[in-house]
Scaffold this active site. Sequence first.
Site, PDB file in Angstrom:
ATOM      1  N   LYS A  54      52.345  32.032  31.323  1.00 19.19           N
ATOM      2  CA  LYS A  54      52.145  31.770  32.987  1.00 19.19           C
ATOM      3  C   LYS A  54      53.674  31.237  33.540  1.00 19.19           C
ATOM      4  CE  LYS A  54      48.820  32.369  36.054  1.00 19.19           C
ATOM      5  NZ  LYS A  54      47.826  33.260  35.919  1.00 19.19           N
TER       6      LYS A  54
HETATM    7  P1  NAD Z   1      46.127  34.864  46.891  1.00 21.31           P
HETATM    8  O1  NAD Z   1      47.607  34.277  47.080  1.00 21.31           O
HETATM    9  O2  NAD Z   1      45.894  36.244  47.184  1.00 21.31           O
HETATM   10  O3  NAD Z   1      44.792  34.069  47.639  1.00 21.31           O
HETATM   11  C1  NAD Z   1      44.651  32.814  47.468  1.00 21.31           C
HETATM   12  C2  NAD Z   1      43.570  32.286  48.574  1.00 21.31           C
HETATM   13  O4  NAD Z   1      43.352  30.941  48.380  1.00 21.31           O
HETATM   14  C3  NAD Z   1      44.104  32.527  49.996  1.00 21.31           C
HETATM   15  O5  NAD Z   1      42.977  33.124  50.551  1.00 21.31           O
HETATM   16  C4  NAD Z   1      44.233  31.061  50.437  1.00 21.31           C
HETATM   17  O6  NAD Z   1      44.141  30.890  51.938  1.00 21.31           O
HETATM   18  C5  NAD Z   1      43.442  30.374  49.869  1.00 21.31           C
HETATM   19  N1  NAD Z   1      43.822  29.072  49.809  1.00 21.31           N
HETATM   20  C6  NAD Z   1      45.023  28.438  49.359  1.00 21.31           C
HETATM   21  N2  NAD Z   1      45.050  27.052  49.518  1.00 21.31           N
HETATM   22  C7  NAD Z   1      43.634  26.927  49.994  1.00 21.31           C
HETATM   23  C8  NAD Z   1      42.981  25.381  50.003  1.00 21.31           C
HETATM   24  N3  NAD Z   1      43.727  24.452  49.880  1.00 21.31           N
HETATM   25  N4  NAD Z   1      41.899  25.468  50.507  1.00 21.31           N
HETATM   26  C9  NAD Z   1      41.289  26.690  50.665  1.00 21.31           C
HETATM   27  N5  NAD Z   1      41.632  27.851  50.353  1.00 21.31           N
HETATM   28  C10 NAD Z   1      43.031  27.966  49.988  1.00 21.31           C
HETATM   29  O7  NAD Z   1      45.731  34.645  45.293  1.00 21.31           O
HETATM   30  P2  NAD Z   1      44.983  35.088  44.339  1.00 21.31           P
HETATM   31  O8  NAD Z   1      45.707  36.114  43.619  1.00 21.31           O
HETATM   32  O9  NAD Z   1      43.805  35.742  45.015  1.00 21.31           O
HETATM   33  O10 NAD Z   1      44.457  33.984  43.285  1.00 21.31           O
HETATM   34  C11 NAD Z   1      43.370  33.078  43.600  1.00 21.31           C
HETATM   35  C12 NAD Z   1      42.928  32.278  42.209  1.00 21.31           C
HETATM   36  O11 NAD Z   1      42.627  33.511  41.248  1.00 21.31           O
HETATM   37  C13 NAD Z   1      44.130  31.444  41.787  1.00 21.31           C
HETATM   38  O12 NAD Z   1      43.543  30.589  40.844  1.00 21.31           O
HETATM   39  C14 NAD Z   1      44.618  32.687  40.459  1.00 21.31           C
HETATM   40  O13 NAD Z   1      45.242  31.884  39.330  1.00 21.31           O
HETATM   41  C15 NAD Z   1      43.376  33.456  39.993  1.00 21.31           C
HETATM   42  N6  NAD Z   1      43.656  34.555  39.582  1.00 21.31           N
HETATM   43  C16 NAD Z   1      44.520  35.753  39.917  1.00 21.31           C
HETATM   44  C17 NAD Z   1      44.603  36.946  39.380  1.00 21.31           C
HETATM   45  C18 NAD Z   1      45.213  37.932  40.041  1.00 21.31           C
HETATM   46  O14 NAD Z   1      45.533  39.154  39.572  1.00 21.31           O
HETATM   47  N7  NAD Z   1      45.766  37.923  41.354  1.00 21.31           N
HETATM   48  C19 NAD Z   1      43.985  37.086  38.131  1.00 21.31           C
HETATM   49  C20 NAD Z   1      43.051  36.028  37.690  1.00 21.31           C
HETATM   50  C21 NAD Z   1      43.046  34.846  38.483  1.00 21.31           C
END
Ligand code: NAD
Length: 436
Positions: free
Chosen positions: A120
């Site tokens: 990561k």
């Molecule tokens: P993203 O940046 O697309 O979206 C993040 C979301 O979280 C947004 O809607 C934002 O407004 C919200 N957020 C941020 N801070 C916040 C807070 N304090 N309170 C409430 N909401 C809040 O990110 P993503 O890619 O959707 O990732 C989200 C989670 O999923 C992370 O934990 C990431 O590690 C995990 N993840 C992502 C992927 C991927 O392929 N993108 C894969 C596996 C896991």
Amino acid sequence: MSQTRPMDHFAGSGQEVLPSFFEAVHAQFSRAADSMGLDAGIRAILGEPANEIVVHFPVVLDSGALRMFAGYRVQHNNVLGPFKGGIRYHPSVSLDEVKALAALMTWKCAIVNIPFGGAKGGLSMDPAEFTLSELQRITRRFTYSLQNFIGPERDIPAPDLNTNAQIMSWMMDTYMIGCDVENRGAMKHVVTGKPVEIGGSHGRDIAVGLSVLYSVDEYLKLSGSKRSLNGMTMAIQGFGNVGSASGVLLGEKGVKLLAVSDHTGSIHNPKGIPPVELRDYVRSHGGLSGFPGADAVSNEDFWKVKTDLLIPAALESQITMANVDSIDTQLIVEGANNPISPAADARLLDRGIPVIPDILANAGGVNVSYFEWVQNKNSQTWRLEKVMEELEFSIRSNLRLIYRKVRPGSVDFRTAAYILALERIASIYKLRGIFP
Ligand code: NAD
């Protein structure tokens, strides 16, 4: 690393003291290692990351001012194959956070049985503070700093929190420019999650939403639930890549979205919030605040909304002892990584609220990243239907293997998922042995 139990995380005042992210993930690993009697040597290897890379680099901003950035890449383990894992841009990014996320990637890759190890990376900054051209320069300079550590057969980044297909395009381009001219064309699988036009896979943008959907559906079948998705209700925290894809895909199966929360606030509508309209609104407004199809509520009230499914899809440690008892749901599916604190996880177990863990539920991202890597290596483009079919098989079949390992009272679902991952990794160490 000390052994921690969930209830150790309370100060004398009764206030929950959150462990560090790596401590929390390490405690999950230790629980599974204890439960399965993991070989002590393999346990020691997996207890720490193989490599921790910290870089500091300068970027000239649009104003002409110079700013220094701190970037991280942690490579946890590569016994299964090249290191693999996302890059996040967020002020909370630290070595501890990236170590934890890298370890989670090792377990995830093993659970969906793909030949990748865990890694990561991230930059400690808020991307909202920068213009697009600054973000491009920051991304290119970060990639340049990592040039000797990443590579299509070495370590393959992907999108995560606050990064996307555009960021991956810049990373790929920068890496390629740093390679010999004759090899450049064969390097596009140095990153995954690229736009389809430059070698991305169909379905990568909805991959985590798909694994959330398949996990829930398979879990309902296995647990003998009389309910099907159609007619259920859900609440989602975070409506970015993971949250919105989960909301839209589950919405298509008839699950009604009652409440959503993000960094700009929380909304609720007992009659249902249209996921596609909300996704489009969030994309154009940068958050859900002001969405006309629902009432604004407090973040506290968001957690109290009664639903069949709750999907935390934002950040880590969002469900803690401060809000766990107000949660009124039948099933929690971890779209985000480690969204539940250890003590809250234990409380949910006591309350009989099942949790489908992150290392399975959001593994669709890395699983489709693997499909993208395979397509790039073989100069192929798979149809979306093929991507979905392969992913569905992977998530459903591995969920069934995990489910069989659950022992009420001793092995919970998360521990069972770890055990599947650790069994697979341990068997490889047994065959390969330890060098020299
Ligand atoms: P993203 O940046 O697309 O979206 C993040 C979301 O979280 C947004 O809607 C934002 O407004 C919200 N957020 C941020 N801070 C916040 C807070 N304090 N309170 C409430 N909401 C809040 O990110 P993503 O890619 O959707 O990732 C989200 C989670 O999923 C992370 O934990 C990431 O590690 C995990 N993840 C992502 C992927 C991927 O392929 N993108 C894969 C596996 C896991």
